[in-house]
Design a protein around this motif. Sequence first.
Motif, short mmCIF file in Angstrom:
data_model
loop_
_atom_site.label_atom_id
_atom_site.label_comp_id
_atom_site.label_asym_id
_atom_site.label_seq_id
_atom_site.Cartn_x
_atom_site.Cartn_y
_atom_site.Cartn_z
N ASN A 1 0.81 -1.22 0.00
CA ASN A 1 0.00 0.00 0.00
C ASN A 1 0.85 1.27 0.00
OD1 ASN A 1 -2.46 -1.48 0.15
ND2 ASN A 1 -2.08 -1.81 2.34
N GLU A 2 2.09 1.15 -0.43
CA GLU A 2 2.98 2.29 -0.40
C GLU A 2 2.56 3.34 -1.43
OE1 GLU A 2 7.76 3.29 -1.00
OE2 GLU A 2 7.02 1.22 -0.94
N HIS A 3 2.51 4.60 -1.00
CA HIS A 3 2.15 5.69 -1.91
C HIS A 3 3.39 6.17 -2.66
CE1 HIS A 3 0.30 9.27 -3.52
NE2 HIS A 3 1.29 10.00 -3.02
N GLY B 1 7.17 3.56 -13.89
CA GLY B 1 6.27 3.20 -14.98
C GLY B 1 6.95 3.23 -16.33
N LYS B 2 7.89 4.17 -16.52
CA LYS B 2 8.61 4.25 -17.78
C LYS B 2 9.42 2.99 -18.05
CE LYS B 2 11.90 7.15 -20.33
NZ LYS B 2 12.76 8.36 -20.27
N ARG B 3 10.06 2.46 -17.01
CA ARG B 3 10.83 1.22 -17.18
C ARG B 3 9.92 0.04 -17.50
NH1 ARG B 3 15.29 1.30 -12.26
NH2 ARG B 3 16.37 3.24 -12.84
N LEU B 4 8.79 -0.01 -16.80
CA LEU B 4 7.84 -1.09 -17.07
C LEU B 4 7.27 -0.96 -18.48
CD1 LEU B 4 5.93 -1.14 -13.67
CD2 LEU B 4 7.59 -2.83 -14.47
N ARG B 5 7.01 0.28 -18.90
CA ARG B 5 6.44 0.52 -20.23
C ARG B 5 7.38 0.03 -21.32
NH1 ARG B 5 6.51 4.57 -24.21
NH2 ARG B 5 4.48 4.91 -25.22
N GLU B 6 8.68 0.25 -21.16
CA GLU B 6 9.65 -0.20 -22.16
C GLU B 6 9.57 -1.71 -22.34
OE1 GLU B 6 13.33 1.20 -20.62
OE2 GLU B 6 13.01 3.29 -21.23
N ILE C 1 -0.68 -7.06 -9.86
CA ILE C 1 -1.20 -6.78 -11.19
C ILE C 1 -1.80 -5.38 -11.23
CG2 ILE C 1 -2.89 -7.46 -12.94
CD1 ILE C 1 -0.55 -9.37 -12.70
N GLN C 2 -2.54 -5.01 -10.16
CA GLN C 2 -3.17 -3.69 -10.12
C GLN C 2 -2.11 -2.59 -10.15
OE1 GLN C 2 -3.80 -6.24 -8.15
NE2 GLN C 2 -5.95 -6.76 -8.54
N ARG C 3 -1.01 -2.80 -9.41
CA ARG C 3 0.04 -1.78 -9.39
C ARG C 3 0.73 -1.68 -10.74
NH1 ARG C 3 3.50 -0.50 -4.32
NH2 ARG C 3 1.96 1.17 -4.31
N ILE C 4 0.97 -2.81 -11.39
CA ILE C 4 1.59 -2.79 -12.72
C ILE C 4 0.74 -1.97 -13.67
CG2 ILE C 4 2.21 -4.18 -14.73
CD1 ILE C 4 4.21 -4.57 -12.59
N ARG C 5 -0.57 -2.22 -13.67
CA ARG C 5 -1.46 -1.50 -14.59
C ARG C 5 -1.48 0.00 -14.26
NH1 ARG C 5 -4.41 -4.16 -18.06
NH2 ARG C 5 -4.50 -6.44 -17.95
N ALA C 6 -1.47 0.33 -12.97
CA ALA C 6 -1.49 1.74 -12.57
C ALA C 6 -0.21 2.45 -13.00
CB ALA C 6 -1.69 1.85 -11.07
N GLU D 1 3.63 -11.27 -16.59
CA GLU D 1 5.07 -11.52 -16.58
C GLU D 1 5.82 -10.42 -15.84
OE1 GLU D 1 5.66 -14.01 -20.75
OE2 GLU D 1 5.53 -11.81 -20.79
N LEU D 2 5.40 -9.19 -16.04
CA LEU D 2 6.03 -8.08 -15.32
C LEU D 2 5.80 -8.22 -13.82
CD1 LEU D 2 5.06 -5.11 -17.67
CD2 LEU D 2 7.34 -6.07 -17.34
N GLY D 3 4.61 -8.66 -13.43
CA GLY D 3 4.32 -8.86 -12.02
C GLY D 3 5.16 -9.95 -11.41
#
Length: 305
Positions: free
Chosen positions: A219-221, A231-236, A255-260, A246-248
């Motif tokens: 729950n870290e903000h 997010g930029k690294r995940l987006r690449e 999964i929710q955090r990856i999508r956010a 796979e990213l998760g």
Amino acid sequence: MSSKPLRPEDAPAPLPRVVGGFPTILADPPWRFSNRTGKVAPEHRRLDRYSTMSLDAIKAMEVKEVAARDAHLYLWVPNALLVDGLAVMEAWGFRYVSNIVWAKRRKDGGPDGRGVGFYFRNVTELLLFGVRGSMRTLSPGRSQVNMIETRKREHSRKPDEQYELIEACSPGPRLELFARHPRQGWTVWGNEAGEDVTPRGAVHKGYAGGPILPALKPNEHLGQERAEAVGKRLRERYLKGESVRELGMDTGYSIQRIRALLAAAGTQMRPRGRHMAHSQFNPPSGRHTGRSQPSTRARKADRSK
């Protein structure tokens, strides 16, 4: 009755030599497991990662003849073959004194659970350290911890961070046996050591090394700047074809955090359950366009008009 070799085991080429011998030797032998055709075996016919050598053949290599009178040996060995590794070290004229542990990490710093093993999932490998004659490590070695924590690379490739560690702790000239990539300042020996040779074995997504992403509590903000950077690294990686799942698995994020995080980086999402074939997603004509679709109730109300 002996089994027929999967590939011919040719006699190894002569080892390189220098006047006085090499005071530092790094070796990553192609160890042979008892199950040579199993799913994770190096010689699995479909994966074709690399050919292996018998224990006797590795022990018979003339490392004694090319090592300096006082020398260091860094020897990679799988956890299951530790006894064999110690036998090879002794056969090559070195005495075991310590080891360096490679801890394979996910991007968030947690253990990479994709390791294999019959009894436990191996998330570590051992780099045995042996000494011939009498030679201490160089001064940086006195403060060097015996652990390397990095992300996993393609099958059997060891972390590039090993070179900086060895170069800081042991003197040159240095020899790498069974090298898969040339390195400036090293003498390399092996079937795949040339710059014009591509090592066998597939490079799988998520096994490309690189920086470890920060560990995040459930729950870290995250502030906007930090969320956009992660997010930029995940987006690449997402645009190169990795799925949200796979990213998760690789990062340990939900999964929710990856999508956010992908949304924070302005990522155009693919339809769920489909992999992207190219670096950018081009939606098929007449189908998903990134806009939300009307609900079933709204469609029924529209038809009743």
